[in-house]
Design a protein around this motif. Sequence first.
Motif, PDB file in Angstrom:
ATOM      1  N   GLU B  23       0.812  -1.216   0.000  1.00 30.23           N
ATOM      2  CA  GLU B  23       0.000   0.000   0.000  1.00 30.23           C
ATOM      3  C   GLU B  23       0.852   1.276   0.000  1.00 30.23           C
ATOM      4  O   GLU B  23       0.600   2.192  -0.784  1.00 30.23           O
ATOM      5  N   LYS B  27       0.954   4.217  -2.942  1.00 24.91           N
ATOM      6  CA  LYS B  27       0.794   5.620  -2.614  1.00 24.91           C
ATOM      7  C   LYS B  27       1.976   6.426  -3.158  1.00 24.91           C
ATOM      8  O   LYS B  27       1.807   7.523  -3.714  1.00 24.91           O
ATOM      9  N   SER B  30       1.725   6.800  -6.933  1.00 25.60           N
ATOM     10  CA  SER B  30       0.683   7.757  -7.262  1.00 25.60           C
ATOM     11  C   SER B  30       1.152   9.194  -7.011  1.00 25.60           C
ATOM     12  O   SER B  30       1.014  10.064  -7.888  1.00 25.60           O
ATOM     13  N   GLU B  49      -9.326   8.083  -8.748  1.00 19.65           N
ATOM     14  CA  GLU B  49     -10.241   7.205  -8.014  1.00 19.65           C
ATOM     15  C   GLU B  49      -9.482   6.067  -7.381  1.00 19.65           C
ATOM     16  O   GLU B  49      -8.430   5.657  -7.867  1.00 19.65           O
ATOM     17  N   SER B  51      -7.940   4.039  -3.821  1.00 22.84           N
ATOM     18  CA  SER B  51      -6.974   4.422  -2.800  1.00 22.84           C
ATOM     19  C   SER B  51      -5.999   3.268  -2.647  1.00 22.84           C
ATOM     20  O   SER B  51      -6.274   2.162  -3.124  1.00 22.84           O
ATOM     21  N   ILE B  57      -5.484   2.190  -8.043  1.00 18.74           N
ATOM     22  CA  ILE B  57      -5.673   3.635  -8.169  1.00 18.74           C
ATOM     23  C   ILE B  57      -5.733   3.979  -9.657  1.00 18.74           C
ATOM     24  O   ILE B  57      -4.938   3.458 -10.448  1.00 18.74           O
TER      25      ILE B  57
END
Lengths: 190, 93
Positions: B23, B27, B30, B49, B51, B57
Amino acid sequence: MKIGLYGGTFDPIHHGHLILARQTVEQLGLDRLVFIPAAQSPFKTGQALTPGQHRFEMVKLAIEGETHFAADDVEIERTGPSYSIDTVDIYRQAFPGADLFWLIGEDHVPSLPKWHRIDELKNRVRFVVLSRADWADAGPYPVIPRRIDISATEIRNRVANDLPITYLVPERVLRYLQAVKLYRGEEHRS
Amino acid sequence: MVLDLREISTFTDFFVICSGTSEPHLKAISSGIREGLHTEANISPLSSEGSPLSQWIVIDYSDVLVHIFHSDKRRFYALESLWSDAPRMNLNA
């Protein structure tokens, strides 16, 4: 961009599904049509389906080489209850701005109001009714009419009774279901 | 992996598909993309859109859609199968 989502048990996929799918692509001008084998249907809790991996494999074999057709195992891979709206939301995320069409058999129209979060679902997709007859009681939804009468139940029963199913399913599907000995059990004998 | 949809799709030209292994990794990818495009080209996405928690993502730059998947997430394969006829480019970054 128009994407059709064609959910069904596909147990097994047969020429009826494929003919209707082709006609839907042409009639609605779809860019892509995705076959989505269903997990155990909430409406058919009594009937055991063939394991999803076999049904998915047969769909892939049936559509091999057709650029307008694709297969997705999202529903059979999902753990817990499988709802159409969850599948639709995945496609909305992947293809923002695309027009999504959800194909249903006319036999499912009466149960539509009972579908999980149907009001939201109706806002996110356009339902299209596949009709095996010249007419359909489709309510407000557009209809793809095609009189074609092949049933997966008949196919399963024929296999169980050692009758040929050539002409009913694509050759590659026939070879697959023979190779893994699907539908030979007593439960399909009529 | 980049899918070239210019001849196929009317709503976007390219899919950029990449994956992360956790995760925080998703992140980081992104934010890296958003900040990089913002500082170097002054481009901001139309929308974003999903998470890191959802393991997928999507960042929408109109002509380019960026999909960042957790490597466990098999949605990637379905996207590929849907565009089996799209020319693809492998980017070794």
